[in-house]
Motif scaffolding. Sequence first.
Motif, PDB file in Angstrom:
ATOM      1  N   ILE A   1       5.309  40.511  41.398  1.00 46.81           N
ATOM      2  CA  ILE A   1       5.823  41.764  40.836  1.00 46.81           C
ATOM      3  C   ILE A   1       7.222  41.996  41.396  1.00 46.81           C
ATOM      4  O   ILE A   1       7.413  42.013  42.613  1.00 46.81           O
ATOM      5  CB  ILE A   1       4.908  42.963  41.169  1.00 46.81           C
ATOM      6  N   THR A   2       8.195  42.125  40.482  1.00 45.67           N
ATOM      7  CA  THR A   2       9.572  42.451  40.887  1.00 45.67           C
ATOM      8  C   THR A   2       9.919  43.857  40.411  1.00 45.67           C
ATOM      9  O   THR A   2      10.212  44.735  41.205  1.00 45.67           O
ATOM     10  CB  THR A   2      10.572  41.424  40.314  1.00 45.67           C
TER      11      THR A   2
ATOM     12  N   GLY B   1       7.853  45.190  37.708  1.00 39.98           N
ATOM     13  CA  GLY B   1       6.595  45.662  37.139  1.00 39.98           C
ATOM     14  C   GLY B   1       6.643  45.761  35.623  1.00 39.98           C
ATOM     15  O   GLY B   1       5.735  46.280  34.995  1.00 39.98           O
TER      16      GLY B   1
ATOM     17  N   SER C   1       3.664  44.058  33.903  1.00 34.93           N
ATOM     18  CA  SER C   1       2.444  44.814  34.210  1.00 34.93           C
ATOM     19  C   SER C   1       2.373  46.104  33.405  1.00 34.93           C
ATOM     20  O   SER C   1       1.313  46.472  32.896  1.00 34.93           O
ATOM     21  CB  SER C   1       2.382  45.136  35.705  1.00 34.93           C
TER      22      SER C   1
ATOM     23  N   SER D   1      -0.998  41.596  43.177  1.00 31.70           N
ATOM     24  CA  SER D   1      -0.181  40.394  42.989  1.00 31.70           C
ATOM     25  C   SER D   1      -0.215  39.557  44.261  1.00 31.70           C
ATOM     26  O   SER D   1      -0.468  40.079  45.351  1.00 31.70           O
ATOM     27  CB  SER D   1       1.269  40.762  42.666  1.00 31.70           C
TER      28      SER D   1
ATOM     29  N   ASN E   1       4.660  40.699  46.171  1.00 31.06           N
ATOM     30  CA  ASN E   1       5.339  41.910  45.717  1.00 31.06           C
ATOM     31  C   ASN E   1       6.762  41.809  46.249  1.00 31.06           C
ATOM     32  O   ASN E   1       6.991  41.940  47.439  1.00 31.06           O
ATOM     33  CB  ASN E   1       4.637  43.157  46.247  1.00 31.06           C
ATOM     34  N   ARG E   2       7.708  41.531  45.359  1.00 29.43           N
ATOM     35  CA  ARG E   2       9.100  41.415  45.792  1.00 29.43           C
ATOM     36  C   ARG E   2       9.936  42.578  45.254  1.00 29.43           C
ATOM     37  O   ARG E   2      11.146  42.492  45.114  1.00 29.43           O
ATOM     38  CB  ARG E   2       9.698  40.061  45.409  1.00 29.43           C
ATOM     39  N   SER E   3       9.248  43.673  44.942  1.00 29.08           N
ATOM     40  CA  SER E   3       9.934  44.836  44.380  1.00 29.08           C
ATOM     41  C   SER E   3      10.663  45.619  45.468  1.00 29.08           C
ATOM     42  O   SER E   3      10.381  45.488  46.657  1.00 29.08           O
ATOM     43  CB  SER E   3       8.920  45.755  43.694  1.00 29.08           C
TER      44      SER E   3
ATOM     45  N   LEU F   1      11.606  48.879  41.168  1.00 26.48           N
ATOM     46  CA  LEU F   1      10.215  49.024  40.720  1.00 26.48           C
ATOM     47  C   LEU F   1      10.036  50.158  39.724  1.00 26.48           C
ATOM     48  O   LEU F   1      10.448  51.277  39.956  1.00 26.48           O
ATOM     49  CB  LEU F   1       9.312  49.252  41.939  1.00 26.48           C
TER      50      LEU F   1
ATOM     51  N   ILE G   1      -0.088  49.361  44.295  1.00 28.08           N
ATOM     52  CA  ILE G   1       0.039  47.912  44.209  1.00 28.08           C
ATOM     53  C   ILE G   1      -0.556  47.305  45.473  1.00 28.08           C
ATOM     54  O   ILE G   1      -0.183  47.686  46.581  1.00 28.08           O
ATOM     55  CB  ILE G   1       1.505  47.446  44.103  1.00 28.08           C
TER      56      ILE G   1
ATOM     57  N   SER H   1      -0.883  43.701  47.374  1.00 29.68           N
ATOM     58  CA  SER H   1      -0.339  42.342  47.312  1.00 29.68           C
ATOM     59  C   SER H   1      -0.686  41.591  48.584  1.00 29.68           C
ATOM     60  O   SER H   1      -0.916  42.189  49.633  1.00 29.68           O
ATOM     61  CB  SER H   1       1.171  42.380  47.106  1.00 29.68           C
TER      62      SER H   1
ATOM     63  N   LYS I   1       4.422  41.069  50.906  1.00 27.92           N
ATOM     64  CA  LYS I   1       5.567  41.873  50.467  1.00 27.92           C
ATOM     65  C   LYS I   1       6.814  41.190  51.004  1.00 27.92           C
ATOM     66  O   LYS I   1       6.953  41.004  52.210  1.00 27.92           O
ATOM     67  CB  LYS I   1       5.433  43.303  51.010  1.00 27.92           C
TER      68      LYS I   1
END
Length: 196
Positions: free
Chosen positions: A121-122, A124, A127, A146, A149-151, A156, A162, A164, A167
């Motif tokens: 997820i960057t 979203g 999603s 996920s 999670n690289r948000s 985001l 979320i 994950s 992160k």
Amino acid sequence: MLSLKESLKILKKTDALLEGHFILSSGLHSNYYVQCAKLLSFPNLAKNIVRSLALKIKYVFKNDIDLILSPAMGGVVIGYEIGRLLNIETIFCERVNGKFTLRRGFKIKKKSKVLIIEDVITTGKSSLECVKLIKKANAKLLGFASIINRSSKKSLKIKTKIVSHLKIDVPVYRSNQLPDTLKFVPITTPGSRFIK
């Protein structure tokens, strides 16, 4: 549960963590790309990461999930594996004319509690496209999960929970705000969103 150091070691060993200049599915630019398909192509190395995520999901959602929904292509394998470990029905949606659709006889039952599972997820964006299918079915979104999670708060679009495995804080840039370190590096577009 795996430590950050152990997880990064596995990602690097499977060539799942790449360095360069990438345009992500979101359209944003980054000097790192996480290709979870590479991680998942080595099931023996990926299994501990997948188990760790499954344990976190079980802890957070307390066995209250009726259905797992994943966006194709990235979320299909991880969704399946989490569904297998937690004994939950798992389906996926795929793009038809640019929009996520349920095919292959998949359905979301009315009032069912649905968890969306992605590989990475960057922003979203993918999603949130899945959420439309849940709303259309009059079902309930529980949240998102996920592997990575690289948000960031800035990128985001998801406002719901979320979960994950990992992160990772990696900056992303709009095309008109590229740092000098990326401007002259050849661009790679590794995601599947733009495949025709």
